[in-house]
Design a protein around this motif. Structure first.
Motif, PDB file in Angstrom:
ATOM      1  N   PHE A 120     -18.371   3.150 -32.622  1.00  0.00           N
ATOM      2  CA  PHE A 120     -16.580   2.969 -32.179  1.00  0.00           C
ATOM      3  C   PHE A 120     -17.191   1.849 -33.100  1.00  0.00           C
ATOM      4  CE2 PHE A 120     -18.775   4.581 -27.882  1.00  0.00           C
ATOM      5  CZ  PHE A 120     -17.461   5.583 -28.282  1.00  0.00           C
ATOM      6  N   THR A 121     -16.164   2.433 -34.769  1.00  0.00           N
ATOM      7  CA  THR A 121     -15.505   0.864 -34.929  1.00  0.00           C
ATOM      8  C   THR A 121     -14.520   0.426 -33.816  1.00  0.00           C
ATOM      9  OG1 THR A 121     -15.919   2.099 -37.049  1.00  0.00           O
ATOM     10  CG2 THR A 121     -14.470   0.147 -36.942  1.00  0.00           C
ATOM     11  N   LEU A 122     -14.761  -1.424 -33.793  1.00  0.00           N
ATOM     12  CA  LEU A 122     -13.458  -1.815 -33.266  1.00  0.00           C
ATOM     13  C   LEU A 122     -13.092  -2.630 -35.022  1.00  0.00           C
ATOM     14  CD1 LEU A 122     -15.627  -2.868 -29.634  1.00  0.00           C
ATOM     15  CD2 LEU A 122     -13.982  -0.581 -30.641  1.00  0.00           C
ATOM     16  N   GLU A 123     -11.981  -3.660 -33.745  1.00  0.00           N
ATOM     17  CA  GLU A 123     -11.154  -4.695 -34.393  1.00  0.00           C
ATOM     18  C   GLU A 123     -11.550  -6.303 -34.217  1.00  0.00           C
ATOM     19  OE1 GLU A 123      -7.387  -3.925 -35.764  1.00  0.00           O
ATOM     20  OE2 GLU A 123      -7.477  -1.766 -36.330  1.00  0.00           O
ATOM     21  N   PHE A 124     -11.917  -7.213 -35.598  1.00  0.00           N
ATOM     22  CA  PHE A 124     -11.640  -7.934 -35.159  1.00  0.00           C
ATOM     23  C   PHE A 124     -10.523  -9.091 -35.639  1.00  0.00           C
ATOM     24  CE2 PHE A 124     -13.931 -12.078 -34.678  1.00  0.00           C
ATOM     25  CZ  PHE A 124     -14.748 -12.540 -33.668  1.00  0.00           C
ATOM     26  N   PRO A 125      -9.752  -9.098 -35.055  1.00  0.00           N
ATOM     27  CA  PRO A 125      -8.480  -9.699 -36.242  1.00  0.00           C
ATOM     28  C   PRO A 125      -8.907 -11.538 -36.272  1.00  0.00           C
ATOM     29  CG  PRO A 125      -7.888  -9.241 -33.940  1.00  0.00           C
ATOM     30  CD  PRO A 125      -9.506  -9.080 -34.243  1.00  0.00           C
ATOM     31  N   GLU A 126      -7.973 -11.942 -37.341  1.00  0.00           N
ATOM     32  CA  GLU A 126      -7.918 -13.132 -37.206  1.00  0.00           C
ATOM     33  C   GLU A 126      -6.506 -13.436 -37.606  1.00  0.00           C
ATOM     34  OE1 GLU A 126      -6.822 -16.512 -38.910  1.00  0.00           O
ATOM     35  OE2 GLU A 126      -7.029 -14.929 -40.293  1.00  0.00           O
ATOM     36  N   GLU A 127      -6.389 -14.452 -36.191  1.00  0.00           N
ATOM     37  CA  GLU A 127      -4.663 -14.964 -35.709  1.00  0.00           C
ATOM     38  C   GLU A 127      -4.107 -14.717 -37.169  1.00  0.00           C
ATOM     39  OE1 GLU A 127      -4.298 -17.387 -32.820  1.00  0.00           O
ATOM     40  OE2 GLU A 127      -4.072 -15.825 -31.580  1.00  0.00           O
ATOM     41  N   THR A 128      -4.172 -15.352 -38.197  1.00  0.00           N
ATOM     42  CA  THR A 128      -3.261 -15.692 -39.705  1.00  0.00           C
ATOM     43  C   THR A 128      -2.893 -14.799 -40.273  1.00  0.00           C
ATOM     44  OG1 THR A 128      -4.449 -16.663 -40.593  1.00  0.00           O
ATOM     45  CG2 THR A 128      -3.327 -18.691 -39.727  1.00  0.00           C
ATOM     46  N   GLY A 129      -4.004 -14.010 -40.026  1.00  0.00           N
ATOM     47  CA  GLY A 129      -3.549 -12.713 -41.021  1.00  0.00           C
ATOM     48  C   GLY A 129      -4.316 -12.735 -41.845  1.00  0.00           C
ATOM     49  N   GLY A 130      -4.474 -11.128 -42.857  1.00  0.00           N
ATOM     50  CA  GLY A 130      -4.256 -11.358 -44.568  1.00  0.00           C
ATOM     51  C   GLY A 130      -6.075 -11.993 -44.518  1.00  0.00           C
ATOM     52  N   ASP A 131      -6.816 -12.448 -43.811  1.00  0.00           N
ATOM     53  CA  ASP A 131      -8.085 -13.464 -44.162  1.00  0.00           C
ATOM     54  C   ASP A 131      -9.130 -12.248 -43.660  1.00  0.00           C
ATOM     55  OD1 ASP A 131      -7.396 -15.805 -44.846  1.00  0.00           O
ATOM     56  OD2 ASP A 131      -6.777 -16.569 -42.762  1.00  0.00           O
ATOM     57  N   LEU A 132     -10.279 -11.622 -44.381  1.00  0.00           N
ATOM     58  CA  LEU A 132     -11.519 -11.344 -44.978  1.00  0.00           C
ATOM     59  C   LEU A 132     -12.469 -11.204 -44.305  1.00  0.00           C
ATOM     60  CD1 LEU A 132     -10.945  -8.149 -47.571  1.00  0.00           C
ATOM     61  CD2 LEU A 132      -9.799  -8.315 -45.590  1.00  0.00           C
ATOM     62  N   ILE A 133     -13.128 -11.335 -43.073  1.00  0.00           N
ATOM     63  CA  ILE A 133     -14.528 -12.354 -42.700  1.00  0.00           C
ATOM     64  C   ILE A 133     -15.007 -11.991 -43.015  1.00  0.00           C
ATOM     65  CG2 ILE A 133     -14.792 -13.547 -40.999  1.00  0.00           C
ATOM     66  CD1 ILE A 133     -12.041 -14.435 -41.584  1.00  0.00           C
ATOM     67  N   ASP A 134     -16.401 -12.417 -43.413  1.00  0.00           N
ATOM     68  CA  ASP A 134     -17.676 -11.781 -43.871  1.00  0.00           C
ATOM     69  C   ASP A 134     -18.649 -12.267 -42.841  1.00  0.00           C
ATOM     70  OD1 ASP A 134     -20.347 -10.511 -45.097  1.00  0.00           O
ATOM     71  OD2 ASP A 134     -20.296 -12.941 -45.433  1.00  0.00           O
ATOM     72  N   SER A 135     -18.596 -12.996 -42.552  1.00  0.00           N
ATOM     73  CA  SER A 135     -19.477 -13.507 -41.291  1.00  0.00           C
ATOM     74  C   SER A 135     -18.792 -14.703 -40.533  1.00  0.00           C
ATOM     75  CB  SER A 135     -21.301 -13.660 -41.826  1.00  0.00           C
ATOM     76  OG  SER A 135     -20.922 -14.605 -42.761  1.00  0.00           O
ATOM     77  N   LEU A 136     -19.269 -15.268 -39.046  1.00  0.00           N
ATOM     78  CA  LEU A 136     -19.094 -16.440 -38.762  1.00  0.00           C
ATOM     79  C   LEU A 136     -20.012 -17.043 -37.827  1.00  0.00           C
ATOM     80  CD1 LEU A 136     -17.023 -16.058 -35.464  1.00  0.00           C
ATOM     81  CD2 LEU A 136     -16.053 -14.520 -36.942  1.00  0.00           C
ATOM     82  N   PHE A 137     -20.170 -18.207 -37.597  1.00  0.00           N
ATOM     83  CA  PHE A 137     -20.869 -18.584 -36.476  1.00  0.00           C
ATOM     84  C   PHE A 137     -20.147 -19.667 -35.442  1.00  0.00           C
ATOM     85  CE2 PHE A 137     -22.901 -17.850 -40.798  1.00  0.00           C
ATOM     86  CZ  PHE A 137     -24.563 -17.744 -40.303  1.00  0.00           C
ATOM     87  N   TYR A 138     -20.534 -19.539 -34.666  1.00  0.00           N
ATOM     88  CA  TYR A 138     -20.041 -19.400 -33.534  1.00  0.00           C
ATOM     89  C   TYR A 138     -20.768 -21.195 -32.529  1.00  0.00           C
ATOM     90  CZ  TYR A 138     -18.819 -15.005 -32.548  1.00  0.00           C
ATOM     91  OH  TYR A 138     -17.728 -14.108 -33.070  1.00  0.00           O
ATOM     92  N   LEU A 139     -19.961 -22.104 -32.437  1.00  0.00           N
ATOM     93  CA  LEU A 139     -20.191 -23.739 -31.887  1.00  0.00           C
ATOM     94  C   LEU A 139     -19.963 -23.236 -30.462  1.00  0.00           C
ATOM     95  CD1 LEU A 139     -17.668 -25.824 -33.484  1.00  0.00           C
ATOM     96  CD2 LEU A 139     -20.246 -26.002 -32.939  1.00  0.00           C
ATOM     97  N   SER A 140     -18.810 -21.812 -29.934  1.00  0.00           N
ATOM     98  CA  SER A 140     -19.236 -21.584 -28.718  1.00  0.00           C
ATOM     99  C   SER A 140     -18.447 -20.101 -28.550  1.00  0.00           C
ATOM    100  CB  SER A 140     -18.533 -22.810 -27.270  1.00  0.00           C
ATOM    101  OG  SER A 140     -16.890 -22.920 -27.986  1.00  0.00           O
ATOM    102  N   GLY A 141     -17.950 -19.936 -27.385  1.00  0.00           N
ATOM    103  CA  GLY A 141     -17.260 -18.229 -27.416  1.00  0.00           C
ATOM    104  C   GLY A 141     -17.862 -17.096 -26.091  1.00  0.00           C
ATOM    105  N   MET A 142     -17.657 -16.253 -25.430  1.00  0.00           N
ATOM    106  CA  MET A 142     -17.586 -15.822 -24.334  1.00  0.00           C
ATOM    107  C   MET A 142     -17.594 -14.274 -24.642  1.00  0.00           C
ATOM    108  SD  MET A 142     -19.472 -15.969 -21.375  1.00  0.00           S
ATOM    109  CE  MET A 142     -18.798 -17.128 -21.102  1.00  0.00           C
TER     110      MET A 142
END
Length: 536
Positions: A120-142
């Motif tokens: 399944f292909t799911l979305e990972f939206p960024e709040e400000t919009g328009g930014d294409l994210i290649d990768s991100l590293f987490y300090l924290s999250g669930m």
């Protein structure tokens, strides 16, 4: 500069020669007459000695090899843009997965129905919009995966979030679990030390979720066409340590920097012209984002509410801040605002007490950063801005004035009938100076004034821009009985100092050199009804 003018024109001959300590009530045994002149003292200073006393910790004095001088004011600031520029809220994707089974009769035997490996292909939206994210590293999250089944029996499943993995592993994050009929199976994982690699598709950030497993139908159970698996994938409480991508062309407000110029506090807002002032910015950028600065809001303000806004090619063209190409590196940018690219002379000639610099900009001003993702933000990164205001003492003064006030409560003139202070100045500074003295009471009411006392005469500036022969002037400042009464009843003297530089009427600028010398010789004469003991 303030101390230079104040000390040379007034303070030296009032304070430096101890007139403030003169108590005529204590003088005995010798009667003064108007024809008697008593030397009070002499003071001699170089310009370098004078300006070393500037009482402003933010001010530096720079002396060049030719002994010319500049006033330097520095201000440093640091700001971060990660949290404002790219941010993520709660990310939720829901899947209603129907395997396309048909209604069946109760099964006479236990049956296992395989769930084919499905992506399944799911979305990972960024709040400000328009930014294409290649990768991100987490300090924290669930990361939460909830699965609810309507199948009679149990479902064994393997769920994989493609691209999300522990930074110390090469394998995508996966869970294996079992869910029973109409019971929600919840699995949660902390994303600390995890990363997610995303795909971009038509301006959207996407990731893949893979499901496979088996449906276990017990004896007597049946399948229905409406049977399905409801799956909810939630990523929440996201804090990012690093993020890489293409952050696009975005308008950003970085920070408002305020530069306080306290040494201009007592200056008038007219009459001073600076030949070549500069404002310099040295910017150290740890973010992998080039930003084009907009300085159109840079404004100088004085104590009277007047303001001048920066204009010129440096505003029209903007300034691009360089960006590092690798995380952990820095990139430096030098900016110089001068008379060649702006109206900075107008801003500083008004003797502002504050310059505000709204730092706004546009990211990736030349478009996408490149064929590969190479914008990046690091959570501990910052942009450091070192601002320097450089004011060479190369000036023109015409109708320039500044005010000084000082208390006179400790000066006792009760027994004087008249008093004259003779000031003899020997001056190498290319400045003319006069002073208006006003004696005020505690309410600020004018009791007496002495106008237009010439205390400095400018020498001639030679063709090489230096003074070779000092100028001498003699001034008698006389307090009549009326003035002495005002002095006795007054609480302070307000001195309005007027200054003009050599040949200012012909638009000539003059340089102030550190070795220029200024000497004052003071004597006191007057009609006094008291005698003194000279040995006391």
């Amino acid at each position: 500069m303030r101390k230079l003018i104040q000390l040379t024109i007034l303070t030296l001959f009032l304070y430096g020669c101890n007139l403030g300590d003169l108590e005529i009530d204590n003088l005995k045994d010798l009667t003064y007459s108007p024809s008697v002149a008593i030397p009070i003292g002499s003071a001699s200073y170089t310009v370098k000695e004078l300006i070393e006393d500037i009482d402003d910790q933010e001010v530096e004095i720079n002396e060049k090899d030719d002994l010319s001088l500049s006033i330097i004011y520095r201000d440093n600031s640091s700001f971060q843009i990660s949290s404002d520029f790219v941010s993520f809220g709660r990310i939720e994707n829901n899947i209603n997965y129907n395997l396309g089974l048909i209604d069946s009769e109760p099964s006479p035997v236990s049956t296992t129905i395989p769930i084919p490996k499905t992506t399944f292909t799911l979305e990972f939206p960024e709040e400000t919009g328009g930014d294409l994210i290649d990768s991100l590293f987490y300090l924290s999250g669930m990361l939460s995966i909830e699965v609810t089944s309507t199948f009679e029996g149990t479902v064994d499943y393997i769920a994989t979030t493609v691209g999300t993995k522990n930074i110390n592993s090469v394998d995508d994050f996966s869970i294996s679990s079992t869910v029973r009929e109409n019971i929600t199976d919840l699995n949660q994982t902390s994303l600390s030390n995890f990363k997610t690699v995303l795909n971009s598709n038509n301006g959207k950030n996407e990731f893949e979720f893979v499901l496979e497993g088996n449906i276990n139908i017990p004896v007597g159970a049946r399948t229905k066409a409406s049977d399905n698996l409801d799956i909810k994938i939630v990523i929440s409480e996201i804090e990012i340590s690093q993020i890489f991508g293409d952050f696009g062309l975005t308008e950003v407000t970085l920070q408002n920097q305020s530069i306080d110029l306290d040494f201009f506090e007592d200056f008038s807002s007219t009459g001073l012209a600076l030949n070549d002032p500069k404002v310099k910015f040295e910017i150290t950028n740890e973010y992998g984002i080039p930003i084009k600065l907009d300085l159109s809001g840079m404004t100088a303000r004085d104590n009277n509410g007047n303001s001048v806004v920066l204009q010129g090619s440096i505003v029209d063209d903007g300034i691009e801040i360089n960006a590092p190409t690798k995380a952990g590196e820095t990139a430096n940018t030098q900016i110089e605002i001068s008379r060649a690219n702006s109206n900075i002379q107008d801003l500083l000639n008004m003797t502002p007490t504050n310059i505000s610099v709204p730092i706004n900009g546009t990211t990736n001003p030349d478009g996408s950063p490149g064929p590969l993702f190479n914008n990046f933000l690091i959570d501990q990164s910052s942009i450091e801005v070192a601002a320097t205001v450089e004011i060479p003492l190369d000036v023109k003064m015409q109708d320039f004035s500044t005010e000084i006030d000082f208390d006179i409560d400790d000066i006792d003139l009760d027994d004087a009938e008249s008093l004259t202070i003779r000031v003899i100045s020997t001056n190498e500074l290319p400045l003319n100076g006069s002073v208006d003295l006003q004696i005020l009471d505690t309410n600020g009411t004018l009791l007496h004034e002495i106008l237009n006392q010439i205390v400095l005469k400018s020498p001639v500036v030679d063709a090489d821009g230096r003074v070779s022969t000092p100028a001498q002037s003699t001034t008698d400042i006389t307090l009549s009985r009326e003035g002495i009464d005002a002095f006795i009843n007054g609480s302070k003297i307000l001195a309005v100092v007027h200054a003009s530089s050599f040949d200012a009427e012909n638009d000539t600028f003059v340089k102030i050199f550190s070795d220029y010398q200024l000497t004052f010789d003071l004597s006191l004469s007057g009609e006094i009804t008291t005698t003194i003991d000279l040995n006391d």
